[in-house]
Scaffold this motif. Structure first.
Motif: not given
Length: 556
Positions: A500-508
């Motif tokens: 994406a061209d926006t910030e992303r937060t992923l939970t791993l």
């Protein structure tokens, strides 16, 4: 989780990275505006510095150039435009001194209409070379024998007035199809392979092999209600399902024959066959490895070329490929070549091209780079009156011309981008990007896409898990985030890609801490969310990725 390849026993084509050179466009050394083999020799130090292991050289054979070398007039020589056999031998030897192997294009489906075999074949129906090609009588009304369509538009049949029959051409009329059901053709083409293998090539990229075996009854192809057949329009060719003009089951025997020729050169110096297989039914694609892995070493996997730029689409493709592979088969991935729009133009930005490069160079399998993609080279607009590609001329209005992705390599900011002398006229224009986007400029920039590509290639060579380890997806259903693990010899690495061209937060889950090795931003990852430098361990359970960012972490 996919099975690993043992780095100690993996073949060179499994460990290495392939770099495709379109020789017309790489470097001109004699001032005619056309690249040549001497130019490739001159740039081998650059390719060694970059970190590639295998150079695939597109056709350089004598040719009338109706399809720029894919219409071969002599399979066992070099066109004077590019050099001579002595220059080719020098190329192989010099590449070897840099630790690079050379593989060449093998064009088995068709010859040029100027090949001596075809010149003899069309002299008379009784010619001893007549059966080297595919001939058929007209229908009672004089029309072609069936409804097969050429890839380049129009009927795949050309009337030969002198002998009163049609001959088959899957591509241009200047490219008559060989008859691979004739054992003499098989024997002659095997000798062609041996000619180049004896000169030290590492193997072949096999051009357009599926049409080699057609339905012997030459039945009509059925209509294609769901056009297009491929991931981009092909004009007339898309109107029919290519059921009977390619991929007949007998093609497997031809591939086994290729493999036997290669195997005769011994296991101590194995040679490779990589097939141009435009097949997107992955079960059918995987069949070309052979039931006993006795056909192509690798059928090219073109899946990434046509998918939407979504993490979920890329993850699903990788899962499908891994699930389809026969036991022991080795995967491969391609993001660009001489027939496809440039990555940077196709994806719309350099930032996405950087993520795509990290994806390509961290997946399990052999990656293939196309010259200039390490620079983020864009397509160069070609005015219709300047188009050189016969595809564009025969299928106008669809934008299928391949000239924009075949333009000269950008070496420096001098006139003609250092591809040829300022006084020469390059065979295709260099475009406007070269003043800033060139090897000399980007090589000096520690944050350039060229620096990123080289960094990834160095990591791939240094870290066994990236070239031959296991693969397991951690995040694969998210449209933006694709995260996967690579592991070998007890060492684990996490690759996290934000599409994406926006910030992303992923939970791993299943991971804790890791050390950042590289970000596509090439800035030490200062903005990743925890404020640490690249050497500080990071908590990866909640991972923040910047817009269009890819990262590689070594896990604790």
């Amino acid at each position: 989780m996919s099975s690993p390849s043992n780095a100690a026993t993996a073949h060179w084509w499994q460990r290495g990275v392939v770099y495709q050179v379109y020789p017309r466009s790489f470097l001109d050394t004699n001032g005619d505006g056309i690249g040549d083999l001497r130019g490739l020799i001159a740039r081998l130090p650059y390719l060694a510095w970059l970190g590639v292991d295998v150079v695939w050289v597109s056709p350089f054979y004598p040719s009338p150039m109706a399809d720029f070398g894919y219409d071969v007039k002599n399979y066992t020589d070099v066109d004077p435009i590019f050099g001579d056999l002595g220059t080719f031998d020098e190329l192989v030897a010099t590449a070897k001194s840099h630790g690079i192997r050379i593989i060449v294009d093998f064009v088995p489906n068709h010859t040029s209409h100027e090949h001596p075999w075809f010149l003899a074949a069309r002299t008379a129906r009784t010619s001893d070379k007549r059966d080297f090609y595919v001939w058929a009588d007209a229908r009672p009304d004089g029309s072609p024998p069936n409804n097969w369509v050429s890839v380049f538009g129009g009927s795949a049949w050309q009337w030969d007035e002198a002998t009163g029959q049609y001959y088959l051409h899957t591509f241009l009329p200047e490219q008559p199809d060989l008859n691979w059901r004739n054992p003499e053709v098989v024997a002659a083409m095997h000798e062609v392979m041996r000619f180049w293998l004896d000169r030290g090539v590492g193997g072949f990229r096999v051009d357009a092999p599926l049409p080699m075996m057609k339905d012997p009854a030459m039945r009509d192809n059925p209509p294609n209600p769901g056009r297009p057949t491929f991931h981009r329009p092909f004009g007339d060719y898309d109107t029919l399902i290519p059921l009977h003009n390619q991929g007949h089951p007998d093609i497997h025997g031809i591939f086994r024959g290729f493999r036997q020729v290669l195997e005769a050169y011994g296991r101590e110096d194995p040679r490779v066959a990589i097939g141009e297989i435009y097949e997107f039914d992955w079960s059918a694609w995987a069949s070309y490895y052979g039931v006993d892995l006795d056909e192509l070493h690798m059928p090219f996997n073109f899946g990434l070329l046509g998918i939407a730029w979504k993490a979920s689409a890329a993850a699903r493709l990788v899962a499908d490929i891994e699930a389809s592979l026969p036991t022991g088969a080795w995967p491969n991935y391609v993001l660009g070549n001489h027939d496809e729009p440039r990555i940077a133009s196709r994806l719309g930005s350099e930032a996405r091209a950087r993520v795509a490069m990290m994806l390509l160079l961290t997946l399990r399998g052999t990656p293939t780079l196309y010259y200039g993609d390490e620079l983020g080279m864009p397509n160069v607009p070609i005015a219709p009156e300047n188009a050189r590609d016969p595809f564009e001329h025969r299928v106008p209005g669809l934008g299928v011309g391949r000239d924009p992705e075949r333009t000269p390599m950008l070496w420096d900011a001098s006139p003609n981008a250092g591809f040829c002398a300022p006084s020469a006229t390059p065979w295709l224009p260099v475009g406007d990007a070269y003043t800033q986007r060139n090897v000399e400029t980007l090589r000096a920039d520690p944050r350039s896409i060229l620096t990123l590509t080289r960094t990834l290639l160095i990591l791939r060579r240094q870290i066994a898990a990236l070239s031959g380890g296991t693969y397991r997806a951690l995040v694969e259903g998210d449209d933006d985030g694709f995260v996967y693990l690579r592991e070998a010899a007890g060492r684990r690495y996490l690759v996290a890609l934000n599409f994406a061209d926006t910030e992303r937060t992923l939970t791993l889950t299943g991971v804790a801490e890791g050390t950042l090795l590289v970000s596509t931003y090439l800035d030490g990852g200062e903005s990743l969310g925890d404020g640490g430098g690249s050497s500080a361990p990071r908590d990866l359970r909640t991972l923040r990725l910047r817009p269009d960012e890819g990262c590689i972490f070594e896990l604790a």
